[in-house]
Design an enzyme around this catalytic site. Structure first.
Site, mmCIF file in Angstrom:
data_model
loop_
_atom_site.group_PDB
_atom_site.id
_atom_site.type_symbol
_atom_site.label_atom_id
_atom_site.label_comp_id
_atom_site.label_asym_id
_atom_site.label_seq_id
_atom_site.Cartn_x
_atom_site.Cartn_y
_atom_site.Cartn_z
ATOM 1 N N ALA A 84 3.127 -2.925 -2.505
ATOM 2 C CA ALA A 84 3.222 -1.814 -3.394
ATOM 3 C C ALA A 84 2.219 -0.682 -2.632
ATOM 4 O O ALA A 84 2.600 0.599 -2.857
ATOM 5 C CB ALA A 84 3.046 -1.940 -4.525
ATOM 6 N N ASN B 183 -1.318 -7.182 -7.616
ATOM 7 C CA ASN B 183 -1.088 -7.755 -6.572
ATOM 8 C C ASN B 183 -1.659 -7.041 -5.490
ATOM 9 O O ASN B 183 -2.230 -7.705 -4.426
ATOM 10 C CB ASN B 183 0.250 -8.134 -6.341
ATOM 11 C CG ASN B 183 0.869 -9.418 -7.146
ATOM 12 O OD1 ASN B 183 0.315 -10.461 -7.017
ATOM 13 N ND2 ASN B 183 1.811 -9.137 -7.976
ATOM 14 N N HIS C 15 -1.045 3.888 -7.648
ATOM 15 C CA HIS C 15 -2.515 3.274 -7.183
ATOM 16 C C HIS C 15 -3.459 4.236 -6.507
ATOM 17 O O HIS C 15 -2.906 5.042 -5.563
ATOM 18 C CB HIS C 15 -2.382 2.114 -6.282
ATOM 19 C CG HIS C 15 -1.445 1.114 -6.870
ATOM 20 N ND1 HIS C 15 -1.548 0.334 -7.956
ATOM 21 C CD2 HIS C 15 0.289 1.083 -6.512
ATOM 22 C CE1 HIS C 15 -0.228 -0.299 -8.076
ATOM 23 N NE2 HIS C 15 0.488 0.121 -7.534
#
Ligand SMILES: NC(=O)c1ccc[n+]([C@@H]2O[C@H](COP(=O)([O-])OP(=O)(O)OC[C@H]3O[C@@H](n4cnc5c(N)ncnc54)[C@H](O)[C@@H]3O)[C@@H](O)[C@H]2O)c1
Length: 250
Positions: free
Chosen positions: A117, A172, A202
Site C-alpha cells: 500500500a 502490513n 499513511h
C-alpha cells in the site's frame, strides 16, 4: 523462463494478480489454495480448499490470505518455493521471522516483501546506515479497523511490533517499513480511527544523519481492508519478482 505461480489465499489482491498473470503468456498459475475461491477465471489449474502437498507445488507461491494462514503454511512452502508475502505483520513474531529465515537458508528459497500500500521500501532500506528515527501514522475508517468509533481518535501509539499484534490486518505497511528500516521495536506506529475518511492514508517520517524524508500516501478504501492501490501495486511487484528485481527480505 516460464515460472509457475501458486496462490495461498485469493481474494481482492490475489484475484488482481491472477487476472494479471492470465493476461500474459510468460508464466502459469499452478494452483490456488483457498477455502472459498470461486474460479470465475476458468483457470484450468487445481483449486484446493486446504493444503495438499502433492498439488501445491510452484516455483513461486504468493501469500495473500492472513498472517495466521502464512504462519501455518510457511513450513511447507518455504521448503519448496520462493514466496511473495502480503501479510507482512506475521514477521513481528520474532520466532516466526527467525524460522522463516532458517527455512530459506536451509532450502535455498527466497522471501519477497512487496511495497504493497505504500512506496519507497528500497530507499528506506538503502538509508539504513543513516537512520535515527522512523515513524508511521495511518488513518483509516473505524470499519476498516474493525471498530465502531464515532469520533476521530488515536487507537494505537507505540512500537510497530505492538501495532502488528493489535491490528494484524491493517498495518502490513508498518511491518514492511520496520523490516526495511529500523526493525519492529525501534519503528514507531500511530493508528488513527476517523469516521470522516474514505481513504487509507499513511504518513511516513524518516530522520537520519543528514537526511529527512516525508512520504504521504493515500488510497481510496473500496470496502474490506485493502485500498485501491495495493492490488495494482501487487501486479508490479509480481512482475519484478518474476523478472528478478523485487526487494528481497531473505
Ligand atoms: N502489504 C500490504 O501493503 C498490504 C495491503 C493490503 C492488504 N494486505 C494484506 O494482504 C492480505 C490479503 O488481503 P486481501 O484484501 O486480498 O484480503 P481478502 O479478504 O480479500 O482475501 C483473503 C483471502 O484469503 C483466503 N483465506 C482465508 N483463510 C484461508 C486459509 N486458511 N487458507 C487459504 N486462504 C485463506 C480468503 O478466503 C480470501 O479469499 C491480508 O492479510 C491483508 O491484511 C497487505
Amino acid at each position: 523462463m516460464m515460472t509457475s505461480v501458486g496462490f495461498l489465499g485469493c481474494g481482492k489482491i490475489g484475484k488482481e494478480m491472477v487476472r494479471h498473470l492470465r493476461a500474459q503468456a510468460d508464466h502459469s498459475v499452478a494452483f490456488v489454495q483457498s477455502p472459498n475461491f470461486v474460479d470465475d477465471f476458468d483457470l484450468g489449474c487445481p483449486v484446493v480448499r486446504q493444503l495438499d502437498e502433492s498439488i501445491c507445488q510452484a516455483d513461486l507461491v504468493v501469500e495473500c490470505a492472513t498472517a495466521d494462514v502464512l504462519k501455518q503454511h510457511s513450513e511447507f512452502y518455504l521448503r519448496n518455493s520462493d514466496m511473495l508475502v502480503f501479510s507482512v505483520t506475521a514477521f513481528s513474531d520474532e520466532a516466526f521471522a527467525q524460522r522463516a529465515q532458517s527455512l530459506c537458508q536451509a532450502h535455498g528459497t527466497h522471501l519477497y516483501i512487496p511495497h504493497g500500500a505504500i512506496l519507497g521500501l528500497d530507499g528506506i532500506c538503502d538509508a539504513r546506515p543513516l537512520l535515527k528515527s522512523v515513524t508511521i501514522d495511518t488513518i483509516k475508517s473505524p470499519a476498516s479497523l474493525g471498530r465502531s468509533d464515532r469520533e476521530r481518535q488515536v487507537v494505537y501509539e507505540g512500537p510497530t511490533r505492538g501495532a502488528c499484534v493489535e491490528y494484524p490486518r491493517n498495518v502490513n505497511v508498518h511491518a514492511a517499513v520496520a523490516i526495511a528500516g529500523m526493525g519492529f521495536d525501534d519503528t514507531k506506529s500511530r493508528i488513527i480511527s476517523d469516521p470522516a475518511v474514505t481513504t487509507n492514508s499513511h504518513a511516513i517520517c524518516i530522520e537520519g544523519d543528514g537526511i529527512s524524508f516525508r512520504l504521504e500516501i493515500s488510497s481510496t478504501a473500496s470496502g474490506g481492508i485493502t485500498g485501491r492501490y495495493t492490488p495494482v501495486s501487487a501486479c508490479g511487484s509480481l512482475d519484478r519478482v518474476l523478472g528478478g528485481g523485487e526487494f528481497r527480505f531473505v
